[in-house]
Design an enzyme around this catalytic site. Structure first.
Site, PDB file in Angstrom:
ATOM      1  N   ASP A  99      30.480  50.875  37.339  1.00  0.00           N
ATOM      2  CA  ASP A  99      31.218  50.500  36.134  1.00  0.00           C
ATOM      3  C   ASP A  99      32.088  49.305  36.479  1.00  0.00           C
ATOM      4  O   ASP A  99      33.237  49.441  36.913  1.00  0.00           O
ATOM      5  CB  ASP A  99      32.062  51.673  35.637  1.00  0.00           C
ATOM      6  CG  ASP A  99      32.606  51.427  34.238  1.00  0.00           C
ATOM      7  OD1 ASP A  99      32.376  50.336  33.696  1.00  0.00           O
ATOM      8  OD2 ASP A  99      33.259  52.338  33.683  1.00  0.00           O
ATOM      9  N   VAL A 100      31.516  48.116  36.290  1.00  0.00           N
ATOM     10  CA  VAL A 100      32.172  46.889  36.716  1.00  0.00           C
ATOM     11  C   VAL A 100      32.378  45.896  35.571  1.00  0.00           C
ATOM     12  O   VAL A 100      33.095  44.915  35.717  1.00  0.00           O
ATOM     13  CB  VAL A 100      31.380  46.224  37.860  1.00  0.00           C
ATOM     14  CG1 VAL A 100      31.438  47.080  39.120  1.00  0.00           C
ATOM     15  CG2 VAL A 100      29.928  45.985  37.466  1.00  0.00           C
ATOM     16  N   LYS A 101      31.682  46.116  34.458  1.00  0.00           N
ATOM     17  CA  LYS A 101      31.850  45.331  33.226  1.00  0.00           C
ATOM     18  C   LYS A 101      31.836  43.826  33.495  1.00  0.00           C
ATOM     19  O   LYS A 101      32.715  43.086  33.076  1.00  0.00           O
ATOM     20  CB  LYS A 101      33.130  45.746  32.508  1.00  0.00           C
ATOM     21  CG  LYS A 101      33.128  47.217  32.082  1.00  0.00           C
ATOM     22  CD  LYS A 101      34.410  47.596  31.358  1.00  0.00           C
ATOM     23  CE  LYS A 101      34.373  49.038  30.889  1.00  0.00           C
ATOM     24  NZ  LYS A 101      34.425  50.000  32.007  1.00  0.00           N
ATOM     25  N   ARG A 102      30.798  43.367  34.160  1.00  0.00           N
ATOM     26  CA  ARG A 102      30.692  41.960  34.502  1.00  0.00           C
ATOM     27  C   ARG A 102      30.020  41.166  33.372  1.00  0.00           C
ATOM     28  O   ARG A 102      29.194  41.686  32.635  1.00  0.00           O
ATOM     29  CB  ARG A 102      29.903  41.773  35.795  1.00  0.00           C
ATOM     30  CG  ARG A 102      30.517  42.438  37.028  1.00  0.00           C
ATOM     31  CD  ARG A 102      31.902  41.875  37.340  1.00  0.00           C
ATOM     32  NE  ARG A 102      32.305  42.157  38.702  1.00  0.00           N
ATOM     33  CZ  ARG A 102      33.192  43.084  39.067  1.00  0.00           C
ATOM     34  NH1 ARG A 102      33.773  43.823  38.161  1.00  0.00           N
ATOM     35  NH2 ARG A 102      33.495  43.255  40.341  1.00  0.00           N
TER      36      ARG A 102
END
Length: 296
Positions: A99-102
């Site tokens: 879960d890094v939302k890049r």
């Protein structure tokens, strides 16, 4: 693609094997760690805690979702823990969601995709799937799609998030009256059209918040082939029964991420923190089975 090389097929297999579409979120908060870990050095304590949670839920959950911010807050050693916990989860038979939302221009997106979804020399990729922000448009997503095609990985695109302020942007009306997030859902559906596996699901999924009335049902209608990564159940107030529309067409049509109620179950249940987490994960898994037809 074969089942082994398509993320959505691997997820479908995991849900069938575990009998639950549960994803346990790893959001380690040092101040809430069990008493026995609080005297340890913080980075060491977080690693011991996350490994213990992984082992506790491995027989129940299909996946774990590591929220990178909690590891990054511990500095470079925390990032190393993130990597080791990813490896530990894979060894325990769990799929890993980074879960890094890049999301950024294409050249930067290529680097982000490589960081989380490409092999690391002789080692496997950190994650099976990562969260991506599509709000910079298709060219910012294409590098992630390329890795999905070539490496059998997956992405979950932010579509309608669970936070109260999501409507500031995502609900803005378009000229035809639809909210902006409906348009983004259409893009996600098209991006994933050539990544549908044998189970009938695409490796390009969508992040959807169950905290908003009717959103899961609308997302299922707009994204018939996508796996919905559903957030908001538990600490944010949504209930398991509210995610039922995600499973209308497939038992793996949704992956429901629950974090704090499982991680910190010892605060309510008492006793050993690993046993408390395992018991709470089993409870949520049973509740999700009840609303997900076909999951046994």
């Amino acid at each position: 693609m074969s089942a082994a090389s398509n993320f959505a097929d691997r997820l479908a297999e995991a849900v069938e094997r575990k009998g639950s579409p549960l994803c346990v979120g790893l959001d380690p908060m040092p101040a809430r760690l069990p008493e026995e870990l609080r005297d340890a050095e913080p980075v060491e304590a977080v690693e011991r805690f996350c490994r213990g949670i992984v082992d506790a839920v491995a027989d129940t959950a299909a996946a774990v979702k590591l929220q990178s911010a909690f590891f990054e807050a511990l500095g470079s050693r925390g990032v190393a823990v993130f990597e080791r916990v990813c490896d530990h989860a894979h060894a325990a038979g769990l799929l890993v969601v980074a879960d890094v939302k890049r999301g950024d221009i294409a050249t930067t997106a290529e680097a982000y995709a490589a960081a989380f979804l490409e092999r690391r020399g002789e080692e496997s990729a950190l994650a099976d799937v990562m969260t991506v922000s599509p709000y910079m448009g298709g060219d910012s997503v294409e590098p992630f799609l390329r890795v999905c095609r070539e490496r059998g990985r997956g992405i979950f695109c932010l579509v309608k998030t669970s936070n109260p302020g999501s409507g500031d942007v995502q609900d803005l009306p378009l000229a035809d009256g639809r909210p902006l997030w409906h348009h983004v859902a259409g893009l996600v559906d098209r991006w994933g059209a050539d990544l549908v596996g044998t189970a009938g699901l695409s490796s390009v999924g969508a992040v959807v918040g169950a905290t908003h009335a009717g959103v899961v049902e609308a997302a299922r209608r707009l994204l018939p082939r996508a796996v919905l990564l559903i957030l908001g159940v538990g600490a944010q107030g949504a209930q398991p029964e509210e995610v039922a529309p995600a499973f209308a067409d497939h038992p793996a049509g949704g992956l429901v991420s629950i974090s704090r109620p499982i991680l910190y179950a010892h605060e309510v249940r008492g006793g050993d923190w690993r046993e408390a987490a395992a018991a709470e994960a089993a409870r949520f898994a049973a509740e999700l089975r009840a609303v997900a037809p076909g999951v046994t």
